[in-house]
Write a protein that holds these residues in place. Structure first.
Motif, PDB file in Angstrom:
ATOM      1  N   GLN A 150      23.423   4.378  23.014  1.00 37.37           N
ATOM      2  CA  GLN A 150      24.864   4.139  23.042  1.00 37.37           C
ATOM      3  C   GLN A 150      25.644   5.420  22.741  1.00 37.37           C
ATOM      4  N   GLU A 151      25.080   6.263  21.938  1.00 36.18           N
ATOM      5  CA  GLU A 151      25.711   7.560  21.689  1.00 36.18           C
ATOM      6  C   GLU A 151      25.725   8.389  22.970  1.00 36.18           C
ATOM      7  N   THR A 154      28.458   7.061  25.171  1.00 43.06           N
ATOM      8  CA  THR A 154      29.764   7.502  24.673  1.00 43.06           C
ATOM      9  C   THR A 154      30.044   8.937  25.104  1.00 43.06           C
ATOM     10  N   ARG A 155      29.040   9.791  24.970  1.00 45.11           N
ATOM     11  CA  ARG A 155      29.215  11.191  25.364  1.00 45.11           C
ATOM     12  C   ARG A 155      29.443  11.315  26.859  1.00 45.11           C
ATOM     13  N   ILE A 195      33.978  12.303  17.521  1.00 45.20           N
ATOM     14  CA  ILE A 195      33.749  10.952  18.031  1.00 45.20           C
ATOM     15  C   ILE A 195      32.487  10.405  17.386  1.00 45.20           C
ATOM     16  N   PHE A 197      29.952   7.012  17.116  1.00 45.70           N
ATOM     17  CA  PHE A 197      29.610   5.695  17.644  1.00 45.70           C
ATOM     18  C   PHE A 197      29.183   4.809  16.489  1.00 45.70           C
ATOM     19  N   VAL A 228      33.948   4.660  18.056  1.00 46.54           N
ATOM     20  CA  VAL A 228      33.707   3.884  19.271  1.00 46.54           C
ATOM     21  C   VAL A 228      32.690   2.786  18.969  1.00 46.54           C
ATOM     22  N   THR A 230      30.408  -0.764  20.645  1.00 48.44           N
ATOM     23  CA  THR A 230      29.729  -1.193  21.868  1.00 48.44           C
ATOM     24  C   THR A 230      30.667  -1.854  22.879  1.00 48.44           C
ATOM     25  N   GLN A 232      33.668  -1.308  23.618  1.00 49.25           N
ATOM     26  CA  GLN A 232      34.484  -0.314  24.317  1.00 49.25           C
ATOM     27  C   GLN A 232      33.732   0.345  25.465  1.00 49.25           C
ATOM     28  N   LEU A 233      32.401   0.385  25.375  1.00 49.45           N
ATOM     29  CA  LEU A 233      31.609   1.003  26.436  1.00 49.45           C
ATOM     30  C   LEU A 233      31.591   0.148  27.698  1.00 49.45           C
ATOM     31  N   HIS A 236      34.633   2.043  31.085  1.00 47.93           N
ATOM     32  CA  HIS A 236      34.643   3.506  30.992  1.00 47.93           C
ATOM     33  C   HIS A 236      36.060   4.072  31.098  1.00 47.93           C
ATOM     34  N   LEU A 239      38.049   3.430  27.816  1.00 53.58           N
ATOM     35  CA  LEU A 239      37.562   4.289  26.743  1.00 53.58           C
ATOM     36  C   LEU A 239      37.946   5.737  26.999  1.00 53.58           C
TER      37      LEU A 239
END
Length: 291
Positions: A150-151, A154-155, A195, A197, A228, A230, A232-233, A236, A239
């Motif tokens: 998940q990180e 996010t990146r 940021i 996660f 952030v 989960t 929100q992912l 895209h 976010l």
């Protein structure tokens, strides 16, 4: 999980091996859990059977007829499995989205079973192969230092959708006075945006308290923080808009209030793997001499 793989692999022909996520899992990559990106749907066990074109099929498996080098097949818990680089390549090739290909690669890197350099070299040998274009795009986007899938996602949104400059991954934040603040998931040293996660592992008491202290120290030295989760992912674009807004706020922080610095981590995995494999080869040689 191993039993599920073994069951699907029960009818592998003499030339054949499990590959993709299943082989990565057997090699010790825990994040290769056999689930689709939604975290619920079970993926079939991928099996490479070479170019022979016939196999006794199993309903929970999927089959690849690409050439397979049996000299590079390992037997793990009684199951033949492709080597970590080929297995990761096949896991990436199964992805339909660029972000998923990056995640599959970093799952193996997080486990320390391959390095980015190894995958980059392997991809060079696959020119013209179906699916290699997506993999070639994914490799330069990957990091050696991620902690969770998940990180990575996010990146990816920050860099590829929000177009934030390349972020530092799990770097260490310090005050300008030389006091260590702690490790941060993602940092933009240009703007001062951090940021984080927030996964489920952040919810236990001691971890939550440590996070709160660290984030407060970051705010105190002028960093802009964005946490952030989960859900929100799932969007895209939404976010990305949130990330852009947070970075704009960070850029407005006066210079005299910016009393932090981020120290990036240095690559080490490739050399570590080379040393580990050299030692394994030496040990194997010594064992042969003692027989």
């Amino acid at each position: 999980m191993t039993q599920r793989i073994a069951t699907a692999a029960s009818h592998i022909p003499p030339i054949g091996a499990v590959t993709g996520w299943a082989a990565c899992r057997l090699h010790g990559a825990a994040f290769h859990d056999g689930l689709a990106p939604d975290g619920r749907t079970r993926l079939p066990v991928p099996i490479a059977v070479g170019t022979r074109g016939w196999v006794r099929r199993h309903p929970s498996a999927t089959y690849s007829y690409a050439a397979i080098d049996m000299d590079c097949v390992h037997t793990i818990a009684g199951v033949p499995a492709t080597d970590p680089v080929r297995a990761t390549y096949d896991a990436m090739r199964a992805a339909t989205l660029l972000v998923d290909a990056v995640v599959e690669l970093e799952k193996s890197v997080m486990a320390g079973i391959i390095s980015l350099e190894e995958m980059a070299a392997y991809v060079q040998t696959k020119a013209g192969t179906q699916g290699v274009r997506l993999i070639r795009e994914a490799v330069p986007l990957a990091s050696e230092f991620s902690r969770s899938p998940q990180e990575v996602r996010t990146r990816f949104v920050a860099e590829q959708v929000a177009r934030v400059p390349r972020l530092l991954v799990n770097s260490t934040a310090w005050t300008v006075d030389g006091l260590r603040i702690g490790e941060v998931d993602l940092a933009d040293p240009t703007s001062g945006l951090v940021i984080e996660f927030n996964g489920a592992y952040h919810e236990d008491g001691p971890r939550r308290h440590a996070d709160a202290v660290r984030l407060e120290r970051l705010r105190a030295v002028g960093a802009e923080l964005l946490q952030v989760t989960t859900p929100q992912l799932g969007s895209h674009q939404s976010l990305a808009q949130t990330i852009v807004a947070a970075r704009m706020r960070a850029l407005t922080t006066p210079g005299e209030q910016r009393r932090y610095r981020f120290v990036p981590r240095q690559p080490f995995l490739h050399q570590q793997l080379l040393a580990r494999r050299a030692l394994a080869g030496l040990n194997a040689s010594l064992e042969d001499r003692c027989r």
